[in-house]
Each structure stands twice: as C-alpha cells, then as structure tokens.
Design an enzyme around this catalytic site. Structure first.
Site, mmCIF file in Angstrom:
data_model
loop_
_atom_site.group_PDB
_atom_site.id
_atom_site.type_symbol
_atom_site.label_atom_id
_atom_site.label_comp_id
_atom_site.label_asym_id
_atom_site.label_seq_id
_atom_site.Cartn_x
_atom_site.Cartn_y
_atom_site.Cartn_z
ATOM 1 N N HIS A 61 2.620 8.327 -5.506
ATOM 2 C CA HIS A 61 2.209 7.041 -6.075
ATOM 3 C C HIS A 61 1.658 7.321 -7.465
ATOM 4 O O HIS A 61 0.978 8.334 -7.696
ATOM 5 C CB HIS A 61 1.163 6.369 -5.176
ATOM 6 C CG HIS A 61 1.788 5.664 -4.000
ATOM 7 N ND1 HIS A 61 1.315 4.487 -3.490
ATOM 8 C CD2 HIS A 61 2.881 5.980 -3.262
ATOM 9 C CE1 HIS A 61 2.080 4.104 -2.466
ATOM 10 N NE2 HIS A 61 3.038 4.995 -2.302
ATOM 11 N N CYS A 105 -2.480 0.437 -3.721
ATOM 12 C CA CYS A 105 -2.141 0.031 -2.365
ATOM 13 C C CYS A 105 -3.338 0.208 -1.437
ATOM 14 O O CYS A 105 -4.223 1.009 -1.695
ATOM 15 C CB CYS A 105 -0.925 0.821 -1.868
ATOM 16 S SG CYS A 105 -1.178 2.601 -1.801
ATOM 17 N N CYS A 139 -3.842 4.487 -1.793
ATOM 18 C CA CYS A 139 -4.403 4.813 -3.108
ATOM 19 C C CYS A 139 -5.802 4.224 -3.260
ATOM 20 O O CYS A 139 -6.665 4.833 -3.892
ATOM 21 C CB CYS A 139 -3.476 4.317 -4.208
ATOM 22 S SG CYS A 139 -1.911 5.217 -4.211
ATOM 23 N N GLU A 180 -0.716 6.399 -9.519
ATOM 24 C CA GLU A 180 -2.105 6.710 -9.862
ATOM 25 C C GLU A 180 -2.518 8.081 -9.359
ATOM 26 O O GLU A 180 -3.355 8.753 -9.969
ATOM 27 C CB GLU A 180 -3.063 5.625 -9.349
ATOM 28 C CG GLU A 180 -2.957 5.259 -7.885
ATOM 29 C CD GLU A 180 -1.910 4.166 -7.605
ATOM 30 O OE1 GLU A 180 -0.728 4.400 -7.935
ATOM 31 O OE2 GLU A 180 -2.256 3.114 -7.036
HETATM 32 ZN ZN ZN Z 1 -0.474 3.611 -3.732
#
Ligand code: ZN
Ligand code: ZN
Length: 784
Positions: free
Chosen positions: A464, A518, A589, A466
């Site tokens: 992901h 997320c 995340c 980030e």
């Molecule tokens: Zn994420």
C-alpha cells in the site's frame, strides 16, 4: 539539434570542406571572424544562442565638433564586456563590435577541440564517457615509427566496437591518442551520435543531447507550473501492426502529433516536437505569474520565504560562476557600526549595500545582484510550486509537491505501467530555511499473495502506497545516518550525547496520501461523509462500537474486516496455515499509521540508532473526515488515558490532520483494472524509481530502462535490504554488536521501542479494539 544547426553557419572552410585534414586545426571561426558572406552580427548571435549566453549591446552616440555623430558600440556576452568599436553608422559600429568579440573568441575560447568537446575538456575523457554511456567497448591501437633522424612518430587509432576511426600521428604518444579521439568524436558528431554539450544553454531547460525528452519536458512543465498531458491513439494497419500516435498538450496548447510502433517512442517523439517548438519560440509568454505575492523587499528577487543569499548561491553554482563578497565596517559618529557588502560574480561587481548587521548587508547585496540579473533576464524568480492550482494551505502545498514530484518520477516509465490508485509521499520541511522537499514517494494498493510469502526477507509484504512511502523514508534516514558517520554535514540528523541520532531542530515530516488510509480512517467516512475541518486540536468521534477497531486487509477479499479478540494483545499468523492456503491478513494502513504515532515512523531497527521520528501532519487528497481520521490515526490510543509510562522519547503523537482545500488532484485510475498490482517507489537518496509488483513483492523485470535502478530481483524496500543497510551502518559506527543472530532478534535489541510496542498492543486490546495480527514470525527470522 538546434545547437548543431548554428554550428554549421560559422564553420571555417577548412573544417567544413575536409573530412580528415592532415593537420588538425579545426577552428570554428577563421581569422576573418566568419565565413565569407556571413554577417558577423549573425555569427555572434548564433554563437551566443548555441552556448545559451545572453548577448547584449551598449550604444553611445558622440557628436563631434562638426556635429558629426560617431556611434560607439560594445558587445556584452553575459558578464563579459568586449572592446568597443566606433563608426559613423550605428549598424557598422555594431558589426565592428561583433568582429571584436568573434576575434577574441577565436583567439581564446574555441580552440582545436571545437566540435569535439567543450573548452577545457579532454577529448580522451569525452570519448571514454561517450563509450561508457552507450556501453560500447573502446580500444586503441598504437604504432611507433622512427624516421630518418631516429625521431619517433606515434600513430594511434581508436576503435569503438568493430568500428575503426582514422588514425592520428604525433610526436608524443598521448597527443596521438588525443588526436585519434578527436577524429572519433568528429565522426560521431558528423553522424549526430554525439553532440558537444554547451555548458550554459538556453536549451538546457529544454533539451540536451543524452537527456530523455520526456523528462526534459516534464521538468519544463513543472518549472513553469504548466499542466502537461498526453493523448494517445492506436491505429492498426492491414498487417495488424499497431502504430501509436501521441500528442502532447501543455495547458490548452496542443503540439504536433508523433507516431511510432512503440507507445513510449511515440511519446518521446511528441515531447521532442514540443521541445523544438518551445525552443523556437524562446518560451516567451509561457512564464506563469506567481500565485503568492512576494514581500516587497524580495520583489523580483525570490519568493516569499526564500533567502536571497541562498538564491544567489544557487544561481552562481548552477552556472559555475565564482561568487564572492567584500565587506567593510564603518563606525559612525556614535560608534555605531555600519556594515557594507558588495557581491561579485566573477569580475563583475554589483551595488554596495549597507546595514547595521553584517548578515543583512550581505542579504541586501544579494538582492542587488539578483535584481540586476533579473533585469537582464539572466535570472528569474522561480515558483517553488507551480501555480495551476492555487495554494491555500499547508495541505495543498504537501499534496501538490507530491503529485508534481510523482509526475517527474514516472516520466521515464511507460505510461501503461504507471497507473495508480493511491499515491503517498513524505515531505520534509526545514523550518529554518522554510524549504519543503519530497523525500519519498510511492504508489500501490496491493499486498503479497500468501503463497509467495518467503522467510528470507526478500519480498515486500505490504505495498500500500503509504507503507512503501514510509519504508522509503527509512532508507532516506539510513542515508542521512551514513552521512553523519562519514563526517558529512547532514541537515536532517545530528548525533547527541546519548550516542543516538536525533532530528536537527526544525526538521519535520509530513505524510500525504491521495485518499484515506484503509481501515478505521476510511471506513466510516464512506457512509458519514467527508468534512473539510482542519483542527490542530483533535476532536475524534467514538460512536458505534465498531469505530476504532483494529482491521486487516485480507487476501482475495474486499474491505478490511476487524481482527478477532484473542487472549493476547498480539497474535502472529501461522506460516504453515498460509502455505496450506489460509488467507493472509495484513494490518490496515490506519492501524499501521496509528502505530507510527506512538512508536515513530523509523521502526524497530532504526530505533537502535535514533530517537523516534514522528509525523508532523497527515494530508489526504480525498475521503477526509476529521473526526474519523483523528480517532483512527492517534486519538484512540489515549482515549481513556490508559497508556502506561512511556519510555524516554516516546509519546502519543497527534499530527495536524487535513485535506487539500479545494483543488482536485488527478485521480488517474478510475479505470485501473483490478489486475493492476504494480507499485512504484522513489526516494530522494536512492534517486531512481523502482517498479515492483505488490502481489509478488519483488521487482518487475525488464520494464524500466537502463537509467532506472540496477537490475535486481529484490526491492530495496524489502526487509533483507533494510537489514543490510543497518548492518553496514552499525559496523561503521563501531557497534556491530547490536546486530543479533537474526532479524527479529536485532529488532528486539531496541528495548525501549519493544516495551513501547507492548504498551501499544495492550492499550488497544484493553480498550476493546481487539488483537493486533502479525505476519508469520518465520518471515522475520532470517539470519543476519
Ligand atoms: Zn492501505
Ligand atoms: Zn489525535
């Protein structure tokens, strides 16, 4: 290229007419200043243009006794003034003045390396560089002939691959070699395979041989804050061969289309079209207005917040000009001292400036120079951030910098590989000089397939955006530590008495994510809607029981289901179960960022060497709701003030949260196919982009050109690469002892970090947010 065309105009007959003159004196301008029939004024203009030098003329009119007017003209090339010339007509004076310059240039500047390499450069080195650049084998054949008087003549012949170039002879071996290189370079030049790069070039902004047109154009657009876009078309002919057509647009201006059998080549050619056109039009009218009003003192000199001294230093450095300052102290009647300062660039001196403080006098002197340079169009105030979108808030600045940098980072990567769903970036701010710099960027929205999980640390588990951006930031920190160890100055880290590294005062890090992370930070915003609040004080919402729960991404599953409530506060998945097909789960995340807000972004390994590093702000490009973000990012940690005593240096960090104010940043991938699992990562220290596959966790092969990172299988962001870096640094620091037998043991050596991590898991668990779920322990047990 443009530079070559002008070269032909002023070539001497000798070098133009003869391919391989016996005696090598290829001077560009002959004794008569320029070729018969050519105008000195034109020749000089061409020369100046070729080398990107500003050419100007000063005129004077003197009327003599009989009212007869004499015109005097003096040419200036950049800061160099040439002898003046006088004549009865203005035009004749100008022509004479040009002749003076050309003669001087002929005598001094353009020597026998004309057409071959820049004044002062060595042809042998140039040819070596050329061969190296294109990966061609370069070799030399030597012969010695002794003449009648036993005088030896050396003959040398250069070969590139199987191509042999004309031989050259000289009394000295080295001179023969040099001459042979000149032959090769001239031939290459003749075949437009090689081009002498002008040191200063107006084309520099636009196109330089050897540079990638796509990058050049992206840089150009970025510099002037212009939106650059491309239109593609595919046409298949009868033989089913596809031809790609590409057309570049800058703002509303469309440029000629280009075709190629490869999409990338069509794009490249389209960029060349634009650059050529820009070149022809000398870029006039393309300069943007600055969106922020510079403060009066710095008007025309630098942007609000920038330092004139730095601007002038950068200018001088960019053009390789020596910059110096002369200081004087004068005490006035009341013993008050006034400092005066005068800046000099090369031999040119500028206006004197005075002030009560030495530094202010210097600053003012720099302003004088910059103003003068600006007036002569030698320098212009560059917007640090482009102006196509108005910048209102810190969040806008952060977002814009990340998106702009990302565009340049992906410029060399084929378009179809760069679709992104989420991008994230980390921007470093230096409070002292108020500079924002993107230090790490990533795109991605996948994580590794369970079956491909390995125990050797060579795969990236979570891709992901980030998470990758934070890993890139760790690499940035490693590089900074290395600088400090090697005794270089780092503007980021410094060693303190505890033996650990800390951030230099005023250095801050900002995280940007193009959408909500997320998990808990995104989930409830979809139903309760976005908010544009921008609080320094966090006002979290703790509504439904589901809010605040720890959640995981799940293999082959939508959404982020909550973790289970188990006895312990942390549970590691079983490698065996995953090998047998159990779906892998990776913490969301939102939960990982929440972890950074207690433990720092640096992670466990770096915690051995440095104090925790926290994020100053988090900016979202979309899907922002203050109340949910505040809870998810940090506030759920100390909701009931249940945290125990934290180890020294650790805290619950509540970063400034916010969203871009009104601007819509490009959301590229409304149409991104579900199968797209590619990720791109870049950081300013490694300074090249890496293309990985989020579902395999390794590099994608053979898709990036040679200018990108070296060909490896593993990403520089994987555990193993990070550990290698850590081991090297520990050795350099003389504390190799902190490296334990395996990765996880080395992480556990950072005891304060570990005890803080336990507090994190326990706190979340005790508040009913359930159990933290780790990836299998086996993945962290690789030997060091
Ligand atoms: Zn994420
Ligand atoms: Zn908070």
């Amino acid at each position: 290229m443009a530079a070559k065309a002008s070269l032909d105009l002023c070539q001497s007959k000798q070098s133009k007419g003869l391919m391989w003159p016996g005696v090598m004196t290829p001077i560009i301008l002959n004794a008569e200043e320029c070729r018969t029939g050519h105008q000195p004024v034109t020749c000089l203009h061409n020369f100046a243009q070729k080398y990107g030098l500003p050419l100007s003329f000063q005129f004077n009119e003197d009327s003599g006794p009989g009212r007869e007017i004499t015109f005097t003209c003096r040419a200036r090339k950049g800061k160099t003034r040439y002898s003046s010339a006088s004549a009865k007509s203005k035009q004749e004076a100008k022509r004479e003045a040009c002749k003076h310059v050309l003669k001087t240039l002929n005598d001094h500047t353009l020597h026998e390396n004309g057409e071959v390499c820049r004044t002062g450069n060595e042809p042998i080195t140039c040819l070596h560089n050329f061969a190296q650049k294109y990966g061609l084998p370069l070799s030399f054949q030597f012969d010695e002939d002794s003449g009648r008087g036993h005088e030896i003549t050396f003959t040398c012949r250069a070969m590139i691959g199987k191509t042999i170039y004309p031989s050259a002879s000289a009394k000295l071996k080295q001179e023969a070699k040099r001459e042979a290189c000149r032959h090769a370079l001239r031939t290459l030049n003749g075949h437009t395979l090689y081009d002498v790069k002008p040191k200063l070039s107006t084309n520099g902004e636009v196109y330089r041989t050897g540079n990638e047109p796509i990058t050049c154009l992206n840089n150009f657009a970025q510099k002037y804050g212009l939106p650059l876009s491309f239109q593609f078309d595919e046409d298949s002919d009868q033989s089913n061969e596809i031809t790609f057509t590409c057309r570049a647009m800058i703002g509303k201006t469309t440029y000629p289309s280009a075709s190629g059998t490869l999409k990338q080549e069509a794009k490249r050619e389209a960029c060349r079209h634009v650059l050529r056109t820009l070149n022809d039009h000398t870029l006039h009218g393309l300069k943007p207005r600055l969106s922020t009003t510079p403060i009066n003192q710095n008007a025309e000199v630098c942007r609000t917040g920038n330092e004139p001294i730095t601007c002038l230093h950068n200018f001088a450095q960019k053009y390789g000009l020596p910059l110096s300052f002369q200081f004087n102290e004068d005490s006035g009647p009341g013993n008050e001292i006034t400092f005066t300062c005068r800046a000099m660039i090369g031999k040119a001196t500028y206006h004197l400036a005075s002030a009560k403080l030495k530094k202010e006098a210097k600053r003012e002197a720099c302003r004088h120079v910059l103003r003068t340079l600006n007036y002569h169009k030698l320098y212009e105030v560059k917007p640090r951030i482009s102006t196509s979108i108005e910048i209102c808030t810190l969040h806008d600045i952060i977002a814009k910098l990340c998106h702009e940098k990302f565009e340049t980072v992906i410029a060399d990567i084929p378009n179809d590989l760069t679709n992104w769903k989420v991008i994230a970036g980390i921007v470093m701010e230096s409070k002292s000089d108020r500079i924002f710099e993107v230090i790490s960027l990533a795109s991605g929205s996948r994580f590794i397939t369970g079956k491909l999980l390995t125990t050797n640390g060579q795969v990236v588990v979570d891709s992901h955006a980030e998470i990758l951006a934070a890993r890139g930031m760790k690499r940035f920190l490693y590089h900074q530590i290395q600088k400090v160890i090697q005794g270089h100055r780092s503007n980021v880290l410094q060693l303190v008495q505890t033996g650990k590294l800390v951030l230099v005062s005023g250095v801050m890090f900002h995280l940007y994510i193009s959408t909500a992370p997320c998990g808990d930070g995104a989930l409830f915003t979809r139903s309760s809607g976005e908010s544009s609040e921008d609080h320094f004080d966090h006002i979290p919402i703790f509504g439904k029981t589901k809010q605040g729960l720890l959640r995981t991404k799940i293999e082959n599953g939508e959404g982020q289901p909550p973790t289970k409530h188990l006895q312990g506060s942390c549970f590691y998945q079983s490698m065996e179960a995953i090998r047998l097909g159990k779906r892998l789960r990776v913490m969301s995340c939102s939960d990982k960022i929440c972890k950074w807000n207690l433990l720092g972004v640096q992670g466990a390994l770096l915690a051995n060497l440095m104090e925790p590093v926290y994020l100053t702000s988090i900016t979202l490009g979309s899907l922002y709701n203050h109340k949910h973000m505040a809870r998810a990012m940090c506030c759920r940690l100390d909701r009931n003030h249940t945290l125990g005593n934290l180890p020294f240096g650790y805290k619950v960090n509540h970063p400034v949260l916010g969203c871009v104010s009104h601007a819509k940043f490009p959301e590229r991938n409304v149409t991104v196919k579900k199968s797209n699992s590619r990720s791109i990562n870049w950081n300013t220290e490694d300074n090249c982009s890496e293309l990985t596959d989020g579902m395999t966790g390794i590099l994608q092969h053979n898709v990036l050109n040679s200018t990108s990172c070296q060909q490896r299988r593993t990403s520089r962001l994987c555990k193993q690469e990070m550990m290698k870096f850590f081991i090297n640094i520990s050795s350099d620091l003389g504390i190799r002892g902190i490296v334990k037998d395996d990765y996880v043991a080395t992480k556990k050596a950072s005891t304060q970090y570990q005890s803080c991590k336990n507090i994190l898991y326990t706190t979340l668990h005790n508040q009913g947010y359930k159990t933290w779920l780790g990836i299998p322990m086996e993945c962290q047990e690789m030997a060091t």
